[in-house]
Every structure is written in C-alpha cells, then in structure tokens.
Design a protein around this motif. Structure first.
Motif, PDB file in Angstrom:
ATOM      1  N   ASN A 260       7.222  40.975 -29.266  1.00  0.00           N
ATOM      2  CA  ASN A 260       7.230  39.565 -28.713  1.00  0.00           C
ATOM      3  C   ASN A 260       6.745  38.384 -30.658  1.00  0.00           C
ATOM      4  O   ASN A 260       7.568  37.820 -30.484  1.00  0.00           O
ATOM      5  CB  ASN A 260       7.095  39.113 -27.629  1.00  0.00           C
ATOM      6  CG  ASN A 260       7.740  39.185 -26.302  1.00  0.00           C
ATOM      7  OD1 ASN A 260       8.833  38.549 -26.486  1.00  0.00           O
ATOM      8  ND2 ASN A 260       7.203  39.804 -25.673  1.00  0.00           N
TER       9      ASN A 260
ATOM     10  N   ARG B 272      12.312  37.137 -28.337  1.00  0.00           N
ATOM     11  CA  ARG B 272      12.417  37.561 -27.084  1.00  0.00           C
ATOM     12  C   ARG B 272      13.904  37.807 -27.268  1.00  0.00           C
ATOM     13  O   ARG B 272      13.625  39.253 -26.523  1.00  0.00           O
ATOM     14  CB  ARG B 272      12.517  35.711 -25.869  1.00  0.00           C
ATOM     15  CG  ARG B 272      11.018  34.869 -26.232  1.00  0.00           C
ATOM     16  CD  ARG B 272      10.709  35.888 -25.079  1.00  0.00           C
ATOM     17  NE  ARG B 272       9.346  34.788 -25.329  1.00  0.00           N
ATOM     18  CZ  ARG B 272       8.147  34.708 -25.914  1.00  0.00           C
ATOM     19  NH1 ARG B 272       7.493  35.504 -26.468  1.00  0.00           N
ATOM     20  NH2 ARG B 272       7.391  33.197 -25.745  1.00  0.00           N
TER      21      ARG B 272
ATOM     22  N   THR C  88      12.747  41.407 -29.425  1.00  0.00           N
ATOM     23  CA  THR C  88      12.115  42.174 -28.372  1.00  0.00           C
ATOM     24  C   THR C  88      13.276  42.741 -27.281  1.00  0.00           C
ATOM     25  O   THR C  88      12.659  44.451 -26.685  1.00  0.00           O
ATOM     26  CB  THR C  88      11.502  41.778 -27.534  1.00  0.00           C
ATOM     27  OG1 THR C  88      10.037  41.550 -28.432  1.00  0.00           O
ATOM     28  CG2 THR C  88      10.116  42.877 -26.251  1.00  0.00           C
TER      29      THR C  88
ATOM     30  N   THR D 268       9.432  40.930 -20.572  1.00  0.00           N
ATOM     31  CA  THR D 268       9.666  39.395 -21.323  1.00  0.00           C
ATOM     32  C   THR D 268      11.218  38.889 -21.217  1.00  0.00           C
ATOM     33  O   THR D 268      11.599  37.589 -21.356  1.00  0.00           O
ATOM     34  CB  THR D 268      10.624  40.360 -22.876  1.00  0.00           C
ATOM     35  OG1 THR D 268       9.933  41.081 -23.732  1.00  0.00           O
ATOM     36  CG2 THR D 268      11.087  39.369 -24.279  1.00  0.00           C
TER      37      THR D 268
ATOM     38  N   GLU E 112       2.281  35.886 -22.462  1.00  0.00           N
ATOM     39  CA  GLU E 112       2.381  36.521 -23.547  1.00  0.00           C
ATOM     40  C   GLU E 112       1.451  37.455 -22.206  1.00  0.00           C
ATOM     41  O   GLU E 112       1.660  38.865 -21.776  1.00  0.00           O
ATOM     42  CB  GLU E 112       2.516  36.346 -24.728  1.00  0.00           C
ATOM     43  CG  GLU E 112       4.263  36.197 -24.778  1.00  0.00           C
ATOM     44  CD  GLU E 112       4.158  36.329 -26.211  1.00  0.00           C
ATOM     45  OE1 GLU E 112       3.416  36.334 -27.266  1.00  0.00           O
ATOM     46  OE2 GLU E 112       4.726  34.301 -27.095  1.00  0.00           O
TER      47      GLU E 112
END
Length: 629
Positions: free
Chosen positions: A193, A198, A201, A242, A518
């Motif tokens: 990330n 976002r 990923t 994610t 995260e």
C-alpha cells in the motif's frame, strides 16, 4: 479580505465565534479545572486532538490556515470552497450550520440531504465499493471449488485414505492459502500500500490470485498443489486487508458499514459461484491425456473474478486519504469530488482529513520507532486490537468454514449419498449464505455491529448442535438423517450471513485510528487467516477423534464463548465518524464490561419481559466540544 469573508457582518462573525469558540473554550476550561490538567496537557491528549482538530480555532486563524493550505498544495481554485468546508467541518461537532452565514441555499440543501437521505450517494461511490469488493469473490470461490475438488484430487495424489497421515496432508493442502495469508501475505499489506496505493495493491494481488488459480489447476502432486495454493494466499492476504480499508476511507460514516461489508457480500457471492462451478464441471470427463480435468477446471475457475477486478480497478478513484498521505492533494480533491454529492462536502472532508493527518503525524512522531507495538502499548489502540481479535477469531471459530470447505464430505458421509447430491446440498448453503448477507446492508448501520452478533450467535450455536447431533440418528433412517443435517446447515447459514459474516471486516476496518490503520488491518487479517488455517487443517483429524457430533459441538461451544466476549468487551461502532471512534475506544475495557454486567436486568426486562418502561443507563455521552466522553 476575500469577497466571501466580507459577506459576514460584525454580528454574524461574533455569533459564529461565540457558538464555535467561546463556548468551547469555557467548557474545556471547566473540564481542565475539574481534571486538574493544564492546557498543554489537554492539547497533547490524543483523544482531544483526534476528535476534531478544528475545534476552538478562531475565525481569522481558520481563514489564514485555509489560504495557506490552498496556496501550498495547488488548490487556489478551491480556496473559497475549502474555507466553507472548513467552517462546516468545525461545526460538525455541534451540527450548528445556521451560524455559517456564508453558505448558500444549495450548500444547506447538501448538508440536509447528507443526513436525511443517507443512501443518496454518487454512482461512483457505489461502483467503487461493489466492484472492488468483487475481489472477495476470488477468495469465496476458492473456498468452495476446493469443496468439490476434494472429492477427486486426494485419491489422484495418493492422500485419499483415512490414515492419520492422509488426513493431515489433505487438511494441509486445503488450508495452504490461509497459511500463506497468515505467515506472509498479510504482512505485505503495508509495504504494498505504501508503494502502490490502494488500487495498485488490489490490482497486483488480483493478478497473483489469477495466476495461482491457474497454477494449482496444473499440479500433479500434493506438495506441488500446496505450493501453488500457498502462493494464492499471497494474493488473498493483502487484498483482504486493503479492500475493506479502501471502502472505509472513501465512504461517509452513515453508510460506511453497509458499503464496507460489500467485501463479505461478495465473498458469499464467490462461495455460491464456487458451488456452481463444482456442479457444472462435475461431469467433465478426462481428455487428451489430462487426468482429473473436472477438478482442474474447478480450481482454475476461481481466477475469473480476478480478471474482472484487474479490468476495472483503475477506473475507480484512488483513496483520497491515501493520496493526501503522499502529498497529492489535487488528486485527492478530484477523488473526493467524484465520491461526494456536493463540492462543499468534498471540500469539507478534504480539509478535515488534512488537519487530522497533521495531528496523527504529530502523534506518530511522538511514538516509538516500532508502530506495530503500539497496537498493544497504547490503551486506545489496544482496545481496538482486542475488538478486532474477537471478531476475526470469531469469524473462524464460529465454525462457518468447516461447512464452506468440507460440506460435501460431511453430507456425503451422512448416508453415503452421491457426490452430485452432496454438491447440491452445498450449493444450497452457498445460495442462502449470499441471500441472507443482503439484509445486513441495512441492519449493520441501524441495528449495529454488536447487536447483530449478540442476536445471531445463540442461533448459530443451536443449529451447529442440531447438525452434529443428527449424526446419532440411525443409518436405517438415512433420509431423515440427511434432512436434519441439511436443515441444520441451511439454518446456520441464515444466521451467520447477517452477523459474523459482514461484521468482522467492517469492524476491523474502522476500529483503528488512521495513523496506524494499515498495521491494524494487517494484524486483524493475520488473526483471521491463521485461525482459518487452524480450522481447515484440523477438521479431518478432529472429525476422526471427536466424531462429527463432538466436532460440531466444539464450534457450538465457541459460539457461546464468543457471545460472552462480544457482550462484555466489544464496543459498538455504528454510524460514527472515523474520528469519533477514537472517543469510543477511549472507554476503559473494565468500565465497559462492568456497565454491561449492570445492564443485564435491563436487557432481561426490555427484551424478554417486553417492559417498555425499563430505563437504560447511559455508558457515556460524547461531548464533541471537547472531544471527551
């Protein structure tokens, strides 16, 4: 002074200052005096700083800050709009927008509709949440294509006997993706990330999922299958962390739960698709020297949803919050404009998030060099960690994936029914799992995360016991035995889908503060996939040692333990902003548990005896003016 600010009369400005500053300062002063804190200590309080960084900022200072922000980040064209948004963000605590005389009727209409018509959102927002959550269908499809494939490949790989060795190896192969998630895949979430964002990923992990699904379909030994499926976990792990985080960062708080839970909805959809693939491909015969073509096609079919995700992900806007963390504010503003109904709402959320990031950066710098340890050393973070651990562990040890992975084997063992009938029974489970996830779109943000779990867990335990105990029905009553097993599995699915189905990822995605989110989601998904792999690898052996009755009773008992953990230790998070959640998780765990214990008589009177006169003690009221509970 700008034309906009000139629209304020002296009285208007004084009214705005009194309502948004003087009252706040007086209230804060009283609280400091009562608590024995000085102003410096209060300003350094994490909870106060994160509740609303704009509270108490004088009018002229706020205007000066907005002008500087606009000039520094290339947002001059939005300067006046951002100042309006900053005033609205400052007034969010009290909801007193009337004092902001600079707002026109269109602005006021946008603010009213945001509250009164919460589902009236841009198509782009819904497209983002639904389409990105199709990534979950890859995971869901793999969970159930393995269900059908297990009827075939263990014998082909010479691990299909009932020996201890083969039982462990079959469980090991089935659990390989989740071992990969827990021990490596999930830990890649933060670095991926940080570098790719976002969207990047999600694209990369979808490609890994696509390639590994094809790979596992081409294997010829159990250990080669294990390696391919382990790599599949490298795609599933970061994606599972994610996507909910992406949705939570892009959606307004009033419907955040419903949109974030699209992950679980599409996991259920993928589970159903996997069963469809098992049924459609079951009768495919071998050809051209390919042995086991049917199960190979089953395993490869899970790659199809990944193609869809890869094709559409870059048509979605990137997370504005992530863009701001990278200093790309012009792109962040464009993303917010696509994700909000009004430019005013976009400007408000942009500036508010910017000021919040400043505060969180101060907090981050004041902490140690190992942010992962803060999940356990910072009290607010520890409570979020406890909550995420309960729901993520619970989603596995409520027993659902025993059915998702192995229902065909379980049903087949009931009365030696045919493989196709076993798959049909599993398909019924998949359909109900998907259909009963839909009501949670509406209940998760109204009924609440915690209440959904407390309501559904007792029924899940009951139907697990019914399923397991039905194996005591004599074999000469095979039809009745099969009917009771199918009833138990189907009824269990109806209560799992609106409860422990959507809640864990939604809860975990919003529980942690932004500066450590995260890492928090990485930890949460590690917990989930680790216990997923434990469940998958131990089922065959557990079923042999404890018998099917005991194995199902084991998970029924865990459902009741999870009910107690939820009741005493899980705070409610519905319809709160990502910032207000910091206040909720500032409540000491011991105080929360003691409060729930005191409320037991109330719950009994209100929900068992239906006494409407019963009165509930309030655990706390949020004083937004000072950011304290």
């Amino acid at each position: 002074m700008s034309e906009m600010s000139e629209k304020y009369t002296f009285d208007d400005r004084e009214k705005s200052k009194r309502s948004q500053n003087e009252v706040l300062f007086n209230t804060r002063e009283a609280v400091m005096k009562e608590a024995g804190e000085d102003d410096a200590a209060l300003e350094h309080s994490v909870n106060v700083r994160l509740a609303n960084p704009l509270l108490g900022v004088p009018f002229d200072k706020l205007q000066e800050d907005v002008n500087e922000f606009s000039a520094t980040h290339g947002l001059e064209e939005y300067r006046e709009l951002l100042f309006k948004g900053a005033l609205c963000a400052q007034a969010q605590a009290t909801g007193d927008y009337d004092a902001i005389t600079v707002l026109n009727e269109e602005d006021r209409l946008a603010l009213r509709e945001e509250k009164e018509h919460k589902w009236k959102q841009p198509f782009q927002l819904y497209w983002l949440c639904v389409c990105c959550s199709v990534a979950a269908a890859v995971q869901g499809a793999d969970e159930t294509v393995i269900n059908g494939a297990l009827l075939f490949f263990p014998k082909q790989f010479n691990i299909g006997s009932n020996s201890d060795r083969d039982q462990w190896l079959t469980g090991l192969v089935a659990s390989a993706p989740y071992i990969g998630c827990a021990f490596l895949g999930c830990w890649l979430t933060q670095p991926l990330n940080a570098v790719f964002g976002r969207r990047g990923t999600i694209f990369i992990t979808s490609f890994v999922s696509f390639a590994s699904c094809i790979w596992q379909a081409c294997t010829n030994t159990w250990w080669h299958m294990f390696i391919a499926r382990f790599v599949l976990g490298l795609g599933i792990g970061p994606k599972s962390a994610t996507v909910p985080m992406f949705s939570a960062e892009c959606t307004p708080p009033l419907i955040r739960g419903a949109l974030t839970m699209q992950w679980q909805t599409w996991t259920a959809f993928g589970i159903m698709l996997g069963y469809v693939a098992d049924l459609v491909l079951y009768h495919v015969g071998d050809s051209s020297g390919i042995k086991g073509l049917n199960w190979r096609l089953m395993m490869g079919s899970a790659a199809i949803p990944a193609l869809f995700v890869m094709a559409q992900i870059f048509f979605c806007p990137e997370s504005p919050r992530w863009l701001m963390k990278k200093g790309r504010y012009q792109q962040a503003m464009r993303s917010f404009l696509r994700l909000r109904n009004s430019p005013l709402l976009a400007a408000r959320d942009l500036y508010f998030a910017y000021r919040l990031l400043i505060e969180e950066e101060k907090i981050r710098k004041s902490r140690g060099p190992f942010p992962f340890l803060e999940l356990f050393t910072v009290p607010r973070n520890l409570r979020a960690t406890i909550g995420a651990t309960i729901v993520m562990f619970g989603q596995q040890f409520c027993g659902v994936n025993v059915i998702a992975y192995y229902s065909s084997n379980i049903i087949k063992n009931v009365a030696n029914t045919t493989d196709i009938n076993a798959l049909l029974g599993s398909f019924g489970f998949g359909v109900l799992n998907f259909l009963f996830a839909i009501p949670a779109w509406y209940t998760i943000d109204t009924f609440g995360r915690r209440n959904l779990l407390l309501t559904t867990l007792p029924f899940m335990a009951l139907f697990l016991l019914i399923t397991g105990f039905s194996f005591w029905i004599p074999d000469d009553q095979s039809d009745a035995k099969l009917g009771v097993v199918l009833f138990g599995i189907m009824a269990y699915s109806c209560f799992y889908s609106p409860g422990f189905g959507p809640v864990p990822f939604t809860y975990s995605a919003e529980a942690f503060p932004l500066y450590i989110r995260e890492i928090g989601m990485t930890y949460a998904t590690v917990v989930l996939w680790f216990f997923n792999s434990v469940l998958a690898i131990t089922w065959f052996r557990m079923q042999e040692v404890m018998k099917t009755q005991g194995a199902f009773a084991w998970y029924a008992a865990w459902c009741m333990i999870l009910w107690l953990l939820t009741f005493f230790f899980l705070p409610e998070t519905k319809a709160l902003t990502l910032e207000e959640l910091d206040i909720v998780f500032s409540m000491p765990t011991r105080k929360h548990a003691a409060y729930q214990w005191r409320m037991l008589p109330y719950y009994f009177k209100r929900h068992v005896l239906f006494q409407k006169s019963a009165r509930k003690e309030q655990l706390f009221t949020v004083d937004n003016s000072i950011g304290k509970a």
